[in-house]
Design a protein around this motif. Structure first.
Motif, PDB file in Angstrom:
ATOM      1  N   ALA A 215       0.826  -1.203   0.000  1.00 33.45           N
ATOM      2  CA  ALA A 215       0.000   0.000   0.000  1.00 33.45           C
ATOM      3  C   ALA A 215       0.861   1.254   0.000  1.00 33.45           C
ATOM      4  CB  ALA A 215      -0.930   0.003   1.215  1.00 33.45           C
ATOM      5  N   ARG A 216       0.218   2.362  -0.314  1.00 30.76           N
ATOM      6  CA  ARG A 216       0.835   3.673  -0.166  1.00 30.76           C
ATOM      7  C   ARG A 216      -0.218   4.631   0.365  1.00 30.76           C
ATOM      8  NH1 ARG A 216       1.695   6.804  -5.757  1.00 30.76           N
ATOM      9  NH2 ARG A 216      -0.436   6.813  -6.543  1.00 30.76           N
ATOM     10  N   TRP A 217       0.243   5.746   0.958  1.00 28.43           N
ATOM     11  CA  TRP A 217      -0.673   6.666   1.633  1.00 28.43           C
ATOM     12  C   TRP A 217      -0.416   8.091   1.184  1.00 28.43           C
ATOM     13  CZ3 TRP A 217       2.638   3.542   4.782  1.00 28.43           C
ATOM     14  CH2 TRP A 217       2.065   2.314   5.150  1.00 28.43           C
ATOM     15  N   TYR A 218      -1.502   8.785   0.828  1.00 26.83           N
ATOM     16  CA  TYR A 218      -1.388  10.182   0.437  1.00 26.83           C
ATOM     17  C   TYR A 218      -1.475  11.078   1.667  1.00 26.83           C
ATOM     18  CZ  TYR A 218      -2.321  14.773  -1.380  1.00 26.83           C
ATOM     19  OH  TYR A 218      -2.239  16.117  -1.622  1.00 26.83           O
ATOM     20  N   THR A 219      -0.586  12.065   1.726  1.00 29.51           N
ATOM     21  CA  THR A 219      -0.638  13.109   2.752  1.00 29.51           C
ATOM     22  C   THR A 219      -0.390  14.446   2.062  1.00 29.51           C
ATOM     23  OG1 THR A 219       1.737  13.250   3.265  1.00 29.51           O
ATOM     24  CG2 THR A 219       0.476  11.467   4.320  1.00 29.51           C
ATOM     25  N   ARG A 220      -0.599  15.528   2.777  1.00 33.38           N
ATOM     26  CA  ARG A 220      -0.364  16.841   2.160  1.00 33.38           C
ATOM     27  C   ARG A 220       1.113  17.073   1.858  1.00 33.38           C
ATOM     28  NH1 ARG A 220      -0.357  20.796   7.400  1.00 33.38           N
ATOM     29  NH2 ARG A 220      -1.477  19.384   8.788  1.00 33.38           N
ATOM     30  N   TRP A 221       1.996  16.204   2.375  1.00 29.29           N
ATOM     31  CA  TRP A 221       3.428  16.315   2.081  1.00 29.29           C
ATOM     32  C   TRP A 221       3.835  15.411   0.908  1.00 29.29           C
ATOM     33  CZ3 TRP A 221       1.342  15.326   6.918  1.00 29.29           C
ATOM     34  CH2 TRP A 221       1.293  16.439   7.777  1.00 29.29           C
ATOM     35  N   GLY A 222       2.887  14.728   0.335  1.00 28.58           N
ATOM     36  CA  GLY A 222       3.168  13.808  -0.760  1.00 28.58           C
ATOM     37  C   GLY A 222       2.802  12.382  -0.388  1.00 28.58           C
ATOM     38  N   TRP A 223       3.122  11.453  -1.269  1.00 28.77           N
ATOM     39  CA  TRP A 223       2.801  10.046  -1.049  1.00 28.77           C
ATOM     40  C   TRP A 223       3.864   9.383  -0.166  1.00 28.77           C
ATOM     41  CZ3 TRP A 223      -1.615   7.586  -2.308  1.00 28.77           C
ATOM     42  CH2 TRP A 223      -2.449   8.189  -3.252  1.00 28.77           C
ATOM     43  N   ILE A 224       3.415   8.584   0.775  1.00 27.89           N
ATOM     44  CA  ILE A 224       4.291   7.694   1.538  1.00 27.89           C
ATOM     45  C   ILE A 224       4.242   6.338   0.833  1.00 27.89           C
ATOM     46  CG2 ILE A 224       4.699   6.553   3.755  1.00 27.89           C
ATOM     47  CD1 ILE A 224       3.179   8.896   5.078  1.00 27.89           C
ATOM     48  N   VAL A 225       5.392   5.910   0.321  1.00 31.26           N
ATOM     49  CA  VAL A 225       5.439   4.661  -0.452  1.00 31.26           C
ATOM     50  C   VAL A 225       6.479   3.735   0.184  1.00 31.26           C
ATOM     51  CG1 VAL A 225       5.692   3.628  -2.729  1.00 31.26           C
ATOM     52  CG2 VAL A 225       4.874   5.989  -2.522  1.00 31.26           C
ATOM     53  N   PRO A 226       6.061   2.811   1.036  1.00 34.72           N
ATOM     54  CA  PRO A 226       7.031   1.890   1.649  1.00 34.72           C
ATOM     55  C   PRO A 226       7.664   0.958   0.614  1.00 34.72           C
ATOM     56  CG  PRO A 226       4.934   1.902   2.843  1.00 34.72           C
ATOM     57  CD  PRO A 226       4.706   2.597   1.542  1.00 34.72           C
ATOM     58  N   ARG A 227       8.963   0.799   0.701  1.00 35.22           N
ATOM     59  CA  ARG A 227       9.689  -0.134  -0.161  1.00 35.22           C
ATOM     60  C   ARG A 227      10.658  -0.932   0.701  1.00 35.22           C
ATOM     61  NH1 ARG A 227       9.821   4.765  -3.048  1.00 35.22           N
ATOM     62  NH2 ARG A 227       8.689   4.715  -5.037  1.00 35.22           N
ATOM     63  N   ALA A 228      10.926  -2.143   0.272  1.00 31.30           N
ATOM     64  CA  ALA A 228      11.898  -2.967   0.997  1.00 31.30           C
ATOM     65  C   ALA A 228      13.264  -2.302   0.949  1.00 31.30           C
ATOM     66  CB  ALA A 228      11.962  -4.360   0.384  1.00 31.30           C
ATOM     67  N   ALA A 229      14.039  -2.462   2.013  1.00 33.82           N
ATOM     68  CA  ALA A 229      15.395  -1.914   2.050  1.00 33.82           C
ATOM     69  C   ALA A 229      16.261  -2.638   1.028  1.00 33.82           C
ATOM     70  CB  ALA A 229      15.979  -2.062   3.451  1.00 33.82           C
ATOM     71  N   PRO A 230      17.166  -1.916   0.366  1.00 29.91           N
ATOM     72  CA  PRO A 230      18.058  -2.572  -0.605  1.00 29.91           C
ATOM     73  C   PRO A 230      18.822  -3.726   0.047  1.00 29.91           C
ATOM     74  CG  PRO A 230      18.226  -0.182  -0.758  1.00 29.91           C
ATOM     75  CD  PRO A 230      17.394  -0.471   0.447  1.00 29.91           C
ATOM     76  N   GLY A 231      18.731  -4.898  -0.538  1.00 23.36           N
ATOM     77  CA  GLY A 231      19.399  -6.064   0.007  1.00 23.36           C
ATOM     78  C   GLY A 231      18.737  -6.667   1.223  1.00 23.36           C
ATOM     79  N   GLY A 232      17.626  -6.096   1.662  1.00 25.45           N
ATOM     80  CA  GLY A 232      16.940  -6.605   2.841  1.00 25.45           C
ATOM     81  C   GLY A 232      15.747  -7.473   2.484  1.00 25.45           C
ATOM     82  N   PRO A 233      15.044  -7.957   3.484  1.00 27.06           N
ATOM     83  CA  PRO A 233      13.858  -8.788   3.224  1.00 27.06           C
ATOM     84  C   PRO A 233      12.728  -7.955   2.640  1.00 27.06           C
ATOM     85  CG  PRO A 233      14.022  -8.273   5.564  1.00 27.06           C
ATOM     86  CD  PRO A 233      15.284  -7.751   4.926  1.00 27.06           C
ATOM     87  N   GLY A 234      11.798  -8.633   2.002  1.00 27.46           N
ATOM     88  CA  GLY A 234      10.627  -7.945   1.483  1.00 27.46           C
ATOM     89  C   GLY A 234       9.754  -7.417   2.611  1.00 27.46           C
ATOM     90  N   LEU A 235       8.864  -6.505   2.262  1.00 27.28           N
ATOM     91  CA  LEU A 235       7.947  -5.970   3.269  1.00 27.28           C
ATOM     92  C   LEU A 235       6.966  -7.060   3.702  1.00 27.28           C
ATOM     93  CD1 LEU A 235       7.075  -2.504   1.694  1.00 27.28           C
ATOM     94  CD2 LEU A 235       8.620  -2.945   3.617  1.00 27.28           C
ATOM     95  N   PRO A 236       6.650  -7.113   4.997  1.00 27.55           N
ATOM     96  CA  PRO A 236       5.625  -8.067   5.441  1.00 27.55           C
ATOM     97  C   PRO A 236       4.277  -7.756   4.799  1.00 27.55           C
ATOM     98  CG  PRO A 236       6.544  -6.818   7.310  1.00 27.55           C
ATOM     99  CD  PRO A 236       7.164  -6.284   6.077  1.00 27.55           C
ATOM    100  N   TYR A 237       3.477  -8.778   4.590  1.00 28.95           N
ATOM    101  CA  TYR A 237       2.195  -8.593   3.932  1.00 28.95           C
ATOM    102  C   TYR A 237       1.210  -9.635   4.447  1.00 28.95           C
ATOM    103  CZ  TYR A 237       3.512 -12.721   1.237  1.00 28.95           C
ATOM    104  OH  TYR A 237       3.885 -13.996   0.883  1.00 28.95           O
ATOM    105  N   ALA A 238      -0.057  -9.380   4.173  1.00 29.78           N
ATOM    106  CA  ALA A 238      -1.083 -10.417   4.225  1.00 29.78           C
ATOM    107  C   ALA A 238      -1.882 -10.257   2.925  1.00 29.78           C
ATOM    108  CB  ALA A 238      -1.937 -10.334   5.474  1.00 29.78           C
TER     109      ALA A 238
END
Length: 429
Positions: free
Chosen positions: A86-109
């Motif tokens: 998911a991503r979230w819109y705020t008045r400062w722009g979009w918050i877009v979570p991404r996995a850290a380079p070389g790290g594990p993927g983001l948890p999900y259901a």
């Protein structure tokens, strides 16, 4: 359907009677039966394909371990459930979570429609040894003896019936009949927003990601689901309710069209009615008493804008099975185990509910929220941190830890310094 007969040595019809064969009730039935309990799973509806309609249709990542233990992950993948990035819109722009380079993927259901999920888990519960699914059974009263709950009275297709059990579990939703009759305290918080949702087919979302809009105080979200269907919901301030009621469809579509980076709703096919609620208070109840436990929305009804209800339904069922399962098998006192469950439920969810109830007053972000959301829109590590909180994998104390707040402050200070330097460069030019 055979009804077990009580004996002199075993005065209870079952070890556990669960009211409600929805997500929480079915999960609890499966997990408790696997631990050796004899479970009666009561469902007021007779249709095996019945499902909850007013729902975000999303399972937050905190639910994944429970889905895995239930053995539902392969079935959900096969049914086309969508991993809920998911991503979230705020008045400062979009918050877009991404996995850290070389790290594990983001948890999900998963995002999956309840019309798929509910019959799936109910059929799994009915096929679990030790579970007896009793459709058409509606709890009308609790049986009380010596200061504790000892069973239920239920309206059934054959008439009234008394079912006795060592443990009664209320999994019958936010208007729980079990909770209403139980000797447990509760609190209710007014929700300053109302909500409507509809299902659309052919509604593309950037990157196929779910989207949430924080418009302060209005809210909206779009979650891609199975079979190419997207759940689109709007949650405006209650001050807008009279205009919405005057023209529900027109108001709903106008609200969506006005969203920043709005999804192309006019080119999509609406495949459901627009449905919703104008009054959805947040309710919290003490989750257990002697002989009784509450799970899912019966124990805690959150704000639908956060999409956490399904995840907490599964988690609370799992916590109850872990705490009460050994006692039902003869290892330890049942009421002591229920007290532990209630403490665990409160410890894990009370902070989340307090924050949600405060935000449900339909107010703009407070200074701390402004700090965290604005920094998360500018910093990938904080975006991942927010993803963990939104997925309910960390609690409020960790989300607002001194280290996280300090990082957010540094991010915003650097942003302001860069903005000032940019303005100075333009002025010199």
């Amino acid at each position: 359907m055979t009804e077990p007969q009580s004996t002199e040595q075993d005065p209870c019809d079952y070890d556990v009677v669960i009211s409600g064969a929805g997500l929480a009730g079915c999960a609890a039935a499966i997990l408790l039966a696997r631990r050796g309990a004899r479970v009666a799973l009561l469902e007021r509806r007779s249709d095996p394909a019945a499902y909850k309609r007013l729902c975000t249709h999303s399972l937050t990542a905190n639910a994944y371990p429970v889905l895995d233990e239930l053995g539902l992950v392969p079935a959900l993948e096969e049914a086309g459930a969508v991993r809920n990035e998911a991503r979230w819109y705020t008045r400062w722009g979009w918050i877009v979570p991404r996995a850290a380079p070389g790290g594990p993927g983001l948890p999900y259901a998963y995002n999956v429609r309840r019309s798929v999920l509910d019959p799936l888990i109910r059929s799994r519960a009915a096929a679990t040894p030790g579970v007896e699914l009793l459709p058409g059974h509606r709890v009308t009263a609790l049986v009380r003896e010596a200061g504790r709950t000892a069973g239920v009275r239920a309206s059934t297709p054959r008439g009234e019936r008394e079912i006795r059990a060592r443990l009664v579990v209320g999994a019958d939703g936010r208007e729980s009949a079990v909770a209403a009759a139980a000797p447990v305290r509760g609190r209710s918080h007014e929700n300053g927003r109302f909500g409507y949702l509809a299902h659309f087919r052919g509604l593309p979302l950037p990157g196929g990601l779910g989207q949430t809009w924080f418009l302060e105080p209005d809210m909206a979200y779009a979650f891609p689901n199975d079979d190419g269907v997207t759940v689109l919901a709007v949650l405006p301030d209650k001050k807008r309710l009279p205009a919405f009621r005057a023209d529900l469809e027109g108001s709903f579509l106008a609200f969506v069209r006005a969203l920043p980076d709005a999804p192309p709703v006019d080119s999509a096919e609406r495949v459901s009615k627009i449905t919703g609620t104008v009054d959805y208070p947040l309710r919290s109840r003490v989750a257990a008493a002697p002989g009784l436990a509450l799970i899912g929305d019966a124990a805690l009804t959150g704000d639908p804008l956060w999409g956490v209800g399904c995840g907490w339904a599964l988690q609370s069922a799992h916590w109850l099975a872990e705490e009460a399962g050994p006692a039902l098998a003869g290892r330890g006192g049942l009421d002591r185990s229920l007290a532990r469950y209630a403490r665990r439920h409160r410890r894990r969810l009370a902070g989340h509910q307090w924050l949600a109830a405060d935000f449900a007053r339909s107010r703009p972000f407070n200074p701390l929220e402004r700090l965290m959301f604005s920094a998360a829109a500018r910093d990938e590590a904080l975006a991942r941190h927010m993803h963990l909180f939104a997925s309910r994998l960390i609690g409020p104390l960790r989300f607002l830890s001194p280290a996280a707040v300090a990082r957010a402050s540094r991010v915003n200070l650097r942003h302001r310094a860069a903005a000032r330097a940019g303005r100075g460069t333009k002025g010199a030019a």
